[in-house]
Design a protein around this motif. Structure first.
Motif, PDB file in Angstrom:
ATOM      1  N   ILE A  54     -15.600   2.271   8.494  1.00  0.00           N
ATOM      2  CA  ILE A  54     -14.138   2.140   8.400  1.00  0.00           C
ATOM      3  C   ILE A  54     -13.780   0.779   7.806  1.00  0.00           C
ATOM      4  N   ALA A  58      -7.004  -0.403   7.743  1.00  0.00           N
ATOM      5  CA  ALA A  58      -6.933   0.923   8.345  1.00  0.00           C
ATOM      6  C   ALA A  58      -5.627   1.050   9.114  1.00  0.00           C
ATOM      7  N   ALA A  97      -3.559   0.088   4.094  1.00  0.00           N
ATOM      8  CA  ALA A  97      -3.898   0.536   5.455  1.00  0.00           C
ATOM      9  C   ALA A  97      -3.355   1.930   5.738  1.00  0.00           C
ATOM     10  N   ALA A  99      -4.389   6.341   6.087  1.00  0.00           N
ATOM     11  CA  ALA A  99      -5.452   7.302   6.396  1.00  0.00           C
ATOM     12  C   ALA A  99      -6.127   7.790   5.119  1.00  0.00           C
ATOM     13  N   VAL A 102      -8.635   5.193   4.008  1.00  0.00           N
ATOM     14  CA  VAL A 102      -9.802   5.187   4.885  1.00  0.00           C
ATOM     15  C   VAL A 102     -10.746   6.329   4.529  1.00  0.00           C
ATOM     16  N   GLU A 103     -10.211   7.525   4.364  1.00  0.00           N
ATOM     17  CA  GLU A 103     -11.039   8.685   4.041  1.00  0.00           C
ATOM     18  C   GLU A 103     -11.754   8.518   2.701  1.00  0.00           C
TER      19      GLU A 103
END
Length: 415
Positions: A54, A58, A97, A99, A102-103
């Motif tokens: 991660i 995030a 930051a 999702a 992050v993915e």
């Protein structure tokens, strides 16, 4: 074709670039403003971390940062400053930051960490030098059900990426670490990780490179860069002028300052981390992260290291005793009977980790100058990603197919 190459910066990234470039037959020179005996490459936790998938940027980190801003002992501390570079970095961090980011980042971070771990193994097996390297995995120890659930969710995400992860009870942790009395509820165990002793590896790598013909100029500050059309022809230091065919900028937290001379924007903030070394026998044999406190514990060669905190407060090496004491207190809270000696706390040291706004390093060429390669911005993963970065840089300069795609590492992604 053999080239003359100057590397600006002699930390783990610069040294690993030199390691692979000299293997390819290039003549390499390293210049650094320090004497190569301290800094982030010496005071880090020594982790090789495929588990850390991660990125720093995030969801939730902005909220945590604002909450922790008023707590000088918090794991992640931001010192607000009315500086243009800091404000722009903060805006880009907030923008990153998400999702979705992050993915997209998870497989990239995992792949470069796995590549780097295997390259460390290759180094170890080369016979050129003998350094401390152990693959015992990593325990993410937690004291609360809430933190345990969060860590296991992370573990399950890692499993979906092909890593082997176990959710261990306190009793199962005890079987791995029988001589330690943990004050925990359990731990998430990643067997993918390895650990080293930076103060053992760095001097050995420097000595090996010198033996292989790499030239070192230490305690020299870069004062200017000389250009001709779309190329750099030389760097001027406080003591000499160094000409070369290719240049590499791997100066850690100072890289963004030098990048301005190249008329490119490489947003970076120095993330200060601290370490406490305990020479007394702690009986700790397993690397662990104390989840609630974000403190790393590493059994190194001849001592145990307790490291942690991310402090964004500009480029300085001031020791914040409150943050150092917080690391010691956390360690004593998670390990029953552990007492960190006062002298160890007093001898704490810090290092500055170059943090990009999106949590991914900068690795690659620039569009305006053909003969410079950037290698910086690795944040907490600098030690882990040293060999992979060095290998990729050598492949770029040698015009070879790279060991992995460089998508996500683009140098000018924020320009």
């Amino acid at each position: 074709m053999k080239k003359e190459i100057v590397i600006i910066g002699g930390g783990i990234i610069g040294l690993c670039c030199a390691y692979y470039l000299q293997q390819d037959g290039h003549q390499v020179t390293i210049v650094d403003k320090s004497d190569l005996s301290s800094g982030a490459s010496f005071v880090n936790a020594g982790y090789i971390t495929p588990s850390h998938i991660i990125p720093l940027a995030a969801p939730g980190m902005i909220t945590k940062g604002l909450k922790w801003m008023f707590d000088a002992s918090s794991p992640f501390y931001i010192k607000p400053r009315l500086e243009a570079d800091f404000l722009r970095w903060s805006w880009l961090f907030k923008k990153s930051a998400t999702a979705k980011h992050v993915e997209k980042s998870i497989p990239i971070i995992k792949d470069i960490n796995l590549l780097s771990r295997e390259l460390y193994v290759d180094m170890k097996n080369s016979g050129d030098f003998d350094f401390h390297f152990e693959r015992k995995g990593l325990l993410m120890c937690y004291q609360t059900d809430k933190e345990g659930e969060a860590e296991w969710n992370m573990g399950k995400r890692a499993i979906s990426e092909g890593l082997h992860v176990q959710n261990l009870t306190k009793e199962e942790v005890k079987k791995l670490e029988p001589n330690v009395d943990f004050n925990i509820k359990g731990a998430i165990y990643f067997d993918s990780d390895a650990h080293m002793t930076p103060t053992n590896f760095m001097p050995q790598l420097i000595a090996l490179l010198q033996q292989k013909g790499v030239q070192f100029y230490t305690d020299e500050t870069i004062t200017n860069l000389e250009f001709s059309a779309d190329k750099i022809v030389a760097v001027q230091t406080s003591k000499r002028t160094l000409k070369a065919d290719e240049f590499i900028l791997s100066a850690g937290s100072w890289s963004s300052i030098l990048a301005k001379k190249l008329r490119i924007q490489i947003p970076l903030q120095a993330g200060k981390g601290y370490r406490i070394d305990v020479s007394e026998d702690t009986k700790i044999t397993m690397p662990a992260i104390l989840a609630e406190a974000k403190v790393a514990v590493t059994p190194m060669q001849g001592f145990t290291r307790f490291a942690g905190t991310m402090e964004l407060g500009g480029i300085n090496h001031n020791i914040n005793k409150i943050r150092v004491n917080a690391i010691a207190k956390a360690a004593e809270t998670f390990y029953n009977g552990l007492k960190i000696p006062k002298t160890s706390i007093e001898n704490a040291a810090c290092g500055l980790r170059p943090c990009s706004p999106d949590g991914l390093p900068y690795i690659g060429k620039t569009s305006n100058y053909k003969n410079i390669t950037i290698a910086t911005g690795h944040a907490m993963m600098g030690w882990s990603l040293g060999p992979a970065t060095g290998k990729l840089v050598s492949e770029l300069i040698g015009a070879k197919p790279t060991s992995m795609k460089l998508e996500g590492f683009e140098v000018e992604r924020f320009s």
